[in-house]
Design an enzyme around this catalytic site. Structure first.
Site, PDB file in Angstrom:
ATOM      1  N   GLU A  53      37.729  54.926  45.958  1.00 24.52           N
ATOM      2  CA  GLU A  53      37.623  55.152  44.347  1.00 24.52           C
ATOM      3  C   GLU A  53      36.411  55.696  44.102  1.00 24.52           C
ATOM      4  O   GLU A  53      35.546  55.640  44.739  1.00 24.52           O
ATOM      5  CB  GLU A  53      37.926  53.809  43.751  1.00 24.52           C
ATOM      6  CG  GLU A  53      36.901  52.569  44.018  1.00 24.52           C
ATOM      7  CD  GLU A  53      37.440  51.439  43.369  1.00 24.52           C
ATOM      8  OE1 GLU A  53      38.586  51.134  42.979  1.00 24.52           O
ATOM      9  OE2 GLU A  53      36.625  50.632  42.867  1.00 24.52           O
ATOM     10  N   LYS A  85      43.890  44.022  47.206  1.00 22.62           N
ATOM     11  CA  LYS A  85      43.440  44.747  46.171  1.00 22.62           C
ATOM     12  C   LYS A  85      44.224  46.061  45.841  1.00 22.62           C
ATOM     13  O   LYS A  85      44.832  46.368  44.472  1.00 22.62           O
ATOM     14  CB  LYS A  85      42.091  45.674  46.385  1.00 22.62           C
ATOM     15  CG  LYS A  85      41.031  44.416  46.221  1.00 22.62           C
ATOM     16  CD  LYS A  85      39.528  45.078  46.428  1.00 22.62           C
ATOM     17  CE  LYS A  85      38.582  44.038  46.338  1.00 22.62           C
ATOM     18  NZ  LYS A  85      38.342  42.943  47.416  1.00 22.62           N
ATOM     19  N   ARG A 140      41.540  31.427  41.554  1.00 22.55           N
ATOM     20  CA  ARG A 140      41.017  30.003  41.636  1.00 22.55           C
ATOM     21  C   ARG A 140      39.870  29.786  40.583  1.00 22.55           C
ATOM     22  O   ARG A 140      39.834  30.748  39.934  1.00 22.55           O
ATOM     23  CB  ARG A 140      40.317  29.927  43.193  1.00 22.55           C
ATOM     24  CG  ARG A 140      39.347  31.193  43.228  1.00 22.55           C
ATOM     25  CD  ARG A 140      38.398  30.945  44.576  1.00 22.55           C
ATOM     26  NE  ARG A 140      37.617  32.321  44.861  1.00 22.55           N
ATOM     27  CZ  ARG A 140      36.541  32.669  44.089  1.00 22.55           C
ATOM     28  NH1 ARG A 140      36.107  31.873  43.341  1.00 22.55           N
ATOM     29  NH2 ARG A 140      35.975  33.794  44.492  1.00 22.55           N
ATOM     30  N   HIS A 163      26.056  42.603  46.420  1.00 25.06           N
ATOM     31  CA  HIS A 163      27.402  42.254  45.883  1.00 25.06           C
ATOM     32  C   HIS A 163      27.707  41.044  45.412  1.00 25.06           C
ATOM     33  O   HIS A 163      28.891  40.387  45.192  1.00 25.06           O
ATOM     34  CB  HIS A 163      28.347  42.839  46.573  1.00 25.06           C
ATOM     35  CG  HIS A 163      28.025  44.368  46.814  1.00 25.06           C
ATOM     36  ND1 HIS A 163      28.114  45.282  46.058  1.00 25.06           N
ATOM     37  CD2 HIS A 163      27.826  45.039  47.981  1.00 25.06           C
ATOM     38  CE1 HIS A 163      27.712  46.685  46.638  1.00 25.06           C
ATOM     39  NE2 HIS A 163      27.683  46.312  47.683  1.00 25.06           N
TER      40      HIS A 163
END
Length: 483
Positions: free
Chosen positions: A199, A115, A291, A234
């Protein structure tokens, strides 16, 4: 390509093979001992057992899969999703053996698989980012300073992975140290890398993703958005296309941003760029999945584009036959992931024997399925049985069709998420489009679902009695209650 091996199992292996067969190409299935009698094995032209039930000894064994591919003179390998689909080393090894990997090059997989590297890569394209830091940290004191600068609540995220693992929401400084340690530990356990970054936590977030296609000739298009905000732990549960939130201007901006993300890493094939959107409709780059996505059918239905077919054509070196201006949204599609889980028991896996397993069918219903009646649901893999997809000219029609399809789906032997899907589709927050990623937390409890069961049972009894009395009148049978 004359022969393609599908390095996967279950519903996605079967779904991919159907497009391959439609293109006149032969298919090779690989399977573990647990999947010996699976539909994807029966469907393929050739099938080879690659090991015991555990995925670490079968579907994750790149060496065994490549060995089968070479032995059977396979031209290409399609990885599906999960397992080896985002493994850069596997992609590189396949290419080294002279076989075409139907997906992006190793460089793009590596870049977008981390990330922090992904954020750095897309920076020069002015892609909006969630406020935060661009470096991995493990130092608690440093984390406290950064958190104070950004402002609470914050989100701690694993740099090396996804799926909600190594992710923690921190509301205040008091709980930061404990949550940081947990995130690092979980990231290390899941990905072998404890690096995390921080973040700003976006409150009331919507999860919007954009499907992209990119060929080897520099052409990139986006196929509009998917709304994936109904999640638990999530993980997405219900997805739809298009989103009820976006207007044309916002759709255009997000589409352009997604195309630029693909360009930033020289992407090839089908990929998905994920964004978070706040309550003020500001969107921020989250990650790119290199993907095919589980929810790709909703995009296929509203655009008329077979994404697997496009993946194969791109892998063969063909130019995209679709231009951006050719693409348009037609109607609305909805997908429910049907898991063998018990929604009344905190979604605990429900493995067992499928005593009855009958799929819904009819106009505007699609089921990407991996099971048959009489099979056992194994404990070794993700518990998804199928993807139930419905379509309508409007969002309301697609939702109503989903409720009908859920009622037509007959499963005995295991608990499933069908009842949860119906709960969502009947909930006013979902129907109105006024919901976010906290839908489950805000509106769902097992007790509410049990109450729904009870109400439906009572309604069914009333309808049955009413129907009986009406039939008695028609046949002129005396009402037993009058005697």
């Amino acid at each position: 390509m004359k022969k393609i091996l599908v390095a996967n199992r279950g519903e996605i292996a079967l779904r991919v093979m159907k497009s391959i067969q439609k293109m006149g190409i032969k298919t090779v299935a690989v399977f573990s001992e647990a999947d010996r009698h699976s539909p994807h094995v029966k469907f393929a032209n050739e099938a080879v057992c690659i090991g015991p039930s555990a995925s670490s000894e079968s579907y994750l064994r790149a060496d065994k899969i490549i060995e089968v591919a070479k032995k059977l003179n396979v031209d290409g390998i399609h990885p599906g999703y999960g397992f080896l689909s985002e493994n850069a080393e596997f992609s590189a090894q396949v290419a080294k053996e002279g076989i075409t990997f139907i997906g992006p090059k190793p460089h793009a997989i590596r870049v977008m698989g981390d990330k922090l590297v992904a954020k750095e890569t897309v920076k020069s394209y002015n892609i909006p980012m969630v406020p935060g830091i661009d470096e991995a940290i493990t130092d608690i004191n440093k984390a406290k300073k950064i958190a104070k600068n950004i402002g609470f609540p914050i989100l701690i995220k694993a740099s090396a992975g996804g799926g909600g693992k190594g992710m923690r929401i921190v509301e205040d400084e008091k709980s930061l140290e404990e949550q940081m340690k947990r995130a690092i530990s979980e990231a290390k356990s899941a990905f072998g890398d404890g690096s995390v970054f921080i973040e700003k936590y976006v409150t009331s977030p919507r999860h919007i993703e954009i499907q992209v296609l990119a060929d080897t000739h520099g052409n990139v298009v986006h196929l509009f958005e998917r709304e994936c905000s109904v999640q638990r732990r999530h993980q997405k549960v219900i997805e739809e296309a298009p989103s009820s939130l976006l207007n044309q201007n916002l759709r255009h901006k997000m589409g352009e941003a997604a195309v630029n993300v693909a360009k930033s890493c020289d992407y090839i094939g089908a990929g998905t760029v994920e964004f978070l959107m706040d309550a003020n409709l500001n969107f921020y780059f989250l990650e790119m999945n290199t993907r095919l996505q589980v929810e790709h059918p909703v995009t296929e239905w509203i655009t008329g584009v077979d994404l697997v077919e496009q993946q194969i054509k791109i892998a063969r070196g063909e130019k995209l036959s679709i231009k951006q201006d050719d693409l348009q949204i037609n109607g609305h599609a909805l997908e429910l992931r049907v898991y063998a889980e018990d929604p009344t028991q905190n979604f605990m896996p429900s493995v067992g024997h499928l005593k009855r397993y009958q799929l819904p069918s009819g106009k505007n219903i699609r089921v990407d399925n991996g099971f048959e009646q009489g099979m056992d649901v194994p404990i070794h893999y993700d518990p998804m049985l199928s993807k139930l997809v419905t379509y309508g000219d409007t969002r309301e029609a697609a939702i109503q069709k989903m409720i009908e399809a859920i009622d037509l789906y007959e499963i005995e032997g295991v608990e499933t998420t069908l009842s949860f899907g119906k709960f969502v589709c009947q909930h006013e927050a979902f129907r109105s489009g006024n919901f976010d990623t906290h839908f489950v937390k805000k509106y769902y409890t097992p007790e509410k679902l049990k109450e729904q069961y009870k109400n439906e049972a009572q309604l069914a009894s009333i309808i049955a009695i009413k129907t009986y009395l009406e039939e008695c009148k028609l046949l002129k049978i005396p009402d037993a209650n009058k005697n």
